[in-house]
Motif scaffolding. Structure first.
Motif, PDB file in Angstrom:
ATOM      1  N   GLY A  71      68.022 -29.672 -92.255  1.00  0.00           N
ATOM      2  CA  GLY A  71      68.052 -30.739 -91.292  1.00  0.00           C
ATOM      3  C   GLY A  71      69.309 -30.981 -90.262  1.00  0.00           C
ATOM      4  O   GLY A  71      69.160 -31.077 -89.177  1.00  0.00           O
ATOM      5  N   TYR A  72      70.432 -31.142 -91.153  1.00  0.00           N
ATOM      6  CA  TYR A  72      71.652 -31.110 -90.578  1.00  0.00           C
ATOM      7  C   TYR A  72      71.848 -29.809 -89.551  1.00  0.00           C
ATOM      8  O   TYR A  72      72.499 -29.995 -88.457  1.00  0.00           O
ATOM      9  CB  TYR A  72      72.889 -31.009 -91.386  1.00  0.00           C
ATOM     10  CG  TYR A  72      74.283 -31.021 -91.101  1.00  0.00           C
ATOM     11  CD1 TYR A  72      74.882 -31.933 -90.349  1.00  0.00           C
ATOM     12  CD2 TYR A  72      74.761 -29.579 -90.943  1.00  0.00           C
ATOM     13  CE1 TYR A  72      76.196 -31.699 -89.839  1.00  0.00           C
ATOM     14  CE2 TYR A  72      75.919 -29.377 -90.582  1.00  0.00           C
ATOM     15  CZ  TYR A  72      76.775 -30.352 -89.848  1.00  0.00           C
ATOM     16  OH  TYR A  72      78.135 -30.249 -89.621  1.00  0.00           O
ATOM     17  N   ASN A  73      71.402 -28.728 -89.965  1.00  0.00           N
ATOM     18  CA  ASN A  73      71.715 -27.516 -89.202  1.00  0.00           C
ATOM     19  C   ASN A  73      70.935 -27.482 -88.050  1.00  0.00           C
ATOM     20  O   ASN A  73      71.376 -26.779 -86.906  1.00  0.00           O
ATOM     21  CB  ASN A  73      71.355 -26.321 -90.003  1.00  0.00           C
ATOM     22  CG  ASN A  73      72.194 -25.009 -89.611  1.00  0.00           C
ATOM     23  OD1 ASN A  73      73.590 -24.914 -89.334  1.00  0.00           O
ATOM     24  ND2 ASN A  73      71.657 -23.850 -89.512  1.00  0.00           N
ATOM     25  N   PHE A  74      69.538 -27.962 -87.909  1.00  0.00           N
ATOM     26  CA  PHE A  74      68.909 -28.083 -86.579  1.00  0.00           C
ATOM     27  C   PHE A  74      69.748 -28.684 -85.678  1.00  0.00           C
ATOM     28  O   PHE A  74      69.703 -28.251 -84.499  1.00  0.00           O
ATOM     29  CB  PHE A  74      67.634 -29.076 -86.935  1.00  0.00           C
ATOM     30  CG  PHE A  74      66.481 -28.387 -87.351  1.00  0.00           C
ATOM     31  CD1 PHE A  74      65.949 -27.215 -86.616  1.00  0.00           C
ATOM     32  CD2 PHE A  74      66.035 -28.189 -88.682  1.00  0.00           C
ATOM     33  CE1 PHE A  74      65.027 -26.423 -86.948  1.00  0.00           C
ATOM     34  CE2 PHE A  74      64.847 -27.481 -89.083  1.00  0.00           C
ATOM     35  CZ  PHE A  74      64.427 -26.534 -88.205  1.00  0.00           C
ATOM     36  N   PRO A 179      84.082 -33.082 -90.665  1.00  0.00           N
ATOM     37  CA  PRO A 179      83.751 -33.776 -91.732  1.00  0.00           C
ATOM     38  C   PRO A 179      82.141 -34.166 -91.685  1.00  0.00           C
ATOM     39  O   PRO A 179      81.867 -34.763 -92.591  1.00  0.00           O
ATOM     40  CB  PRO A 179      84.663 -35.040 -91.823  1.00  0.00           C
ATOM     41  CG  PRO A 179      85.872 -34.731 -90.878  1.00  0.00           C
ATOM     42  CD  PRO A 179      85.189 -33.853 -89.870  1.00  0.00           C
ATOM     43  N   LEU A 180      81.548 -33.814 -90.720  1.00  0.00           N
ATOM     44  CA  LEU A 180      80.190 -34.294 -90.375  1.00  0.00           C
ATOM     45  C   LEU A 180      79.295 -33.743 -91.506  1.00  0.00           C
ATOM     46  O   LEU A 180      78.399 -34.518 -91.968  1.00  0.00           O
ATOM     47  CB  LEU A 180      79.756 -33.840 -88.956  1.00  0.00           C
ATOM     48  CG  LEU A 180      79.983 -34.352 -87.905  1.00  0.00           C
ATOM     49  CD1 LEU A 180      79.401 -33.789 -86.655  1.00  0.00           C
ATOM     50  CD2 LEU A 180      79.376 -35.997 -88.074  1.00  0.00           C
ATOM     51  N   LEU A 181      79.510 -32.550 -91.965  1.00  0.00           N
ATOM     52  CA  LEU A 181      78.490 -32.005 -93.174  1.00  0.00           C
ATOM     53  C   LEU A 181      78.705 -33.157 -94.259  1.00  0.00           C
ATOM     54  O   LEU A 181      77.850 -33.468 -94.928  1.00  0.00           O
ATOM     55  CB  LEU A 181      79.066 -30.799 -93.644  1.00  0.00           C
ATOM     56  CG  LEU A 181      78.239 -30.231 -94.849  1.00  0.00           C
ATOM     57  CD1 LEU A 181      76.935 -29.769 -94.215  1.00  0.00           C
ATOM     58  CD2 LEU A 181      78.772 -28.948 -95.096  1.00  0.00           C
ATOM     59  N   LEU A 182      79.749 -33.799 -94.528  1.00  0.00           N
ATOM     60  CA  LEU A 182      79.942 -34.509 -95.625  1.00  0.00           C
ATOM     61  C   LEU A 182      79.727 -36.179 -95.267  1.00  0.00           C
ATOM     62  O   LEU A 182      79.499 -36.951 -96.195  1.00  0.00           O
ATOM     63  CB  LEU A 182      81.560 -34.622 -96.307  1.00  0.00           C
ATOM     64  CG  LEU A 182      81.902 -33.269 -96.600  1.00  0.00           C
ATOM     65  CD1 LEU A 182      83.470 -33.245 -97.200  1.00  0.00           C
ATOM     66  CD2 LEU A 182      81.042 -32.858 -97.859  1.00  0.00           C
ATOM     67  N   LEU A 183      79.505 -36.481 -93.830  1.00  0.00           N
ATOM     68  CA  LEU A 183      79.372 -37.869 -93.694  1.00  0.00           C
ATOM     69  C   LEU A 183      78.028 -37.932 -92.907  1.00  0.00           C
ATOM     70  O   LEU A 183      77.646 -38.882 -92.491  1.00  0.00           O
ATOM     71  CB  LEU A 183      80.537 -38.266 -92.581  1.00  0.00           C
ATOM     72  CG  LEU A 183      81.807 -38.310 -92.849  1.00  0.00           C
ATOM     73  CD1 LEU A 183      82.797 -38.470 -91.479  1.00  0.00           C
ATOM     74  CD2 LEU A 183      82.058 -39.177 -94.085  1.00  0.00           C
ATOM     75  N   TYR A 200      78.540 -47.198 -92.222  1.00  0.00           N
ATOM     76  CA  TYR A 200      79.599 -46.057 -91.731  1.00  0.00           C
ATOM     77  C   TYR A 200      78.608 -44.883 -91.408  1.00  0.00           C
ATOM     78  O   TYR A 200      78.582 -44.180 -90.273  1.00  0.00           O
ATOM     79  CB  TYR A 200      80.998 -46.014 -92.182  1.00  0.00           C
ATOM     80  CG  TYR A 200      81.790 -47.043 -92.426  1.00  0.00           C
ATOM     81  CD1 TYR A 200      81.913 -48.022 -91.400  1.00  0.00           C
ATOM     82  CD2 TYR A 200      82.849 -47.126 -92.994  1.00  0.00           C
ATOM     83  CE1 TYR A 200      82.698 -49.116 -91.331  1.00  0.00           C
ATOM     84  CE2 TYR A 200      83.730 -47.996 -93.400  1.00  0.00           C
ATOM     85  CZ  TYR A 200      83.723 -49.206 -92.267  1.00  0.00           C
ATOM     86  OH  TYR A 200      84.463 -50.100 -92.464  1.00  0.00           O
ATOM     87  N   ILE A 201      78.179 -44.543 -92.336  1.00  0.00           N
ATOM     88  CA  ILE A 201      77.249 -43.310 -92.745  1.00  0.00           C
ATOM     89  C   ILE A 201      76.018 -43.503 -91.674  1.00  0.00           C
ATOM     90  O   ILE A 201      75.405 -42.558 -90.890  1.00  0.00           O
ATOM     91  CB  ILE A 201      76.776 -42.969 -93.951  1.00  0.00           C
ATOM     92  CG1 ILE A 201      78.380 -42.347 -95.052  1.00  0.00           C
ATOM     93  CG2 ILE A 201      75.819 -41.864 -93.990  1.00  0.00           C
ATOM     94  CD1 ILE A 201      77.878 -42.394 -96.325  1.00  0.00           C
ATOM     95  N   ILE A 206      73.023 -38.277 -87.050  1.00  0.00           N
ATOM     96  CA  ILE A 206      72.605 -37.171 -87.905  1.00  0.00           C
ATOM     97  C   ILE A 206      72.150 -37.562 -88.989  1.00  0.00           C
ATOM     98  O   ILE A 206      71.139 -36.745 -89.586  1.00  0.00           O
ATOM     99  CB  ILE A 206      73.704 -36.142 -87.815  1.00  0.00           C
ATOM    100  CG1 ILE A 206      74.472 -35.882 -86.481  1.00  0.00           C
ATOM    101  CG2 ILE A 206      73.508 -34.805 -88.536  1.00  0.00           C
ATOM    102  CD1 ILE A 206      75.740 -35.084 -86.483  1.00  0.00           C
ATOM    103  N   ALA A 207      72.654 -38.555 -89.599  1.00  0.00           N
ATOM    104  CA  ALA A 207      72.057 -39.269 -91.091  1.00  0.00           C
ATOM    105  C   ALA A 207      70.710 -39.463 -91.112  1.00  0.00           C
ATOM    106  O   ALA A 207      70.104 -39.156 -91.961  1.00  0.00           O
ATOM    107  CB  ALA A 207      73.035 -40.267 -91.516  1.00  0.00           C
TER     108      ALA A 207
END
Length: 257
Positions: A71-74, A179-183, A200-201, A206-207
């Motif tokens: 989902g993040y990688n899209f 840090p987007l992958l972690l956030l 914050y998240i 993207i979340a």
């Protein structure tokens, strides 16, 4: 009609060139597009399994991390690939009939197809080999993919202009977005985080893309936190801003024939 047919032929040529150059020089070719997500999913699943953890939702670590990372990688893969569309093809843009938009459209098509195929292979393999049953709900899956691409296109359109105009911005952007992958809730559920971190998240679009994507694989349990109107407004507003940046950018009007 000539402009449309010329644009179509140039885009097709760009796609064929990108296919040959993106992975053509690497052993295994496009198999590398599968290695990164598979490696991430396998490593995270093994680490959590060793520590005796259970997934934040569902029963399969592999599926949970797959839905988060894919989902993040899209968004991220599309944004990164489009942002470098002009700088990587600057020599070709010297031809009178070639315009920057041709390179951007070609990369959008290629990356979109690549992401769909990679996701289909990974998720399909997990569903076929996993002992846990999964019922797909296609509506949120397709909504998440579409909004991820809209948001990515908007960000990338802004980046193309800003990278060209302010080289330092590109370095700053690369550092700030690491840090987007972690956030973004890839390896956890944002709703499970304590306040104020949760707020914050969830201010990160993207979340919400990841939450929406996961809803296609899980029921609503544990999926709280999605704000679909916020995601739609943010994505479309970013797309509008990006198109304005790109349209009025002097480099976008280079086609002369």
């Amino acid at each position: 009609m000539y402009n449309i047919s010329s644009h179509f032929r140039i885009v097709v040529a760009f796609v064929m060139r990108e296919i040959a150059t993106r992975y053509g020089k690497n052993p295994g070719g496009y198999i590398w597009a599968l290695i990164e997500p598979v490696a991430f999913i396998a490593i995270m699943s093994q680490i959590m399994g060793v520590f005796g953890k259970v997934p934040a939702v569902g029963e399969s670590f592999a599926l949970f991390y797959s839905t988060g990372y894919l989902g993040y990688n899209f968004f991220k893969a599309m944004e990164g690939y489009l942002s470098s569309a002009i700088s990587s093809n600057r020599n070709l843009l010297a031809y009178p009939v070639v315009a920057p938009v041709d390179a951007v459209v070609a990369r959008f098509i290629l990356q979109g197809a690549t992401s769909v195929v990679v996701t289909g292979v990974i998720i399909g393999a997990e569903i076929l080999t996993d002992r846990y049953s999964v019922t797909l709900n296609w509506a949120p899956i397709l909504e998440a993919i579409g909004l991820a691409w809209i948001f990515a296109f908007g960000i990338a359109s802004c980046n193309i202009v800003l990278f060209d105009s302010y080289p330092l911005y590109q370095k700053v952007y690369s550092i700030v977005t690491r840090p987007l992958l972690l956030l973004s809730g890839v390896v956890y559920l944002p709703n499970s985080m304590p306040d104020p971190m949760k707020g914050y998240i969830l201010s990160n679009p993207i979340a919400h893309i990841i939450i929406l994507f996961r809803e296609g694989f899980y029921d609503q349990s544990g999926m709280d936190g999605l704000d679909l109107p916020f995601l739609i407004i943010t994505s479309t507003a970013t797309l509008f801003m990006g198109l304005c940046f790109f349209t009025f950018w002097r480099g976008a009007r280079s086609r002369r024939g």
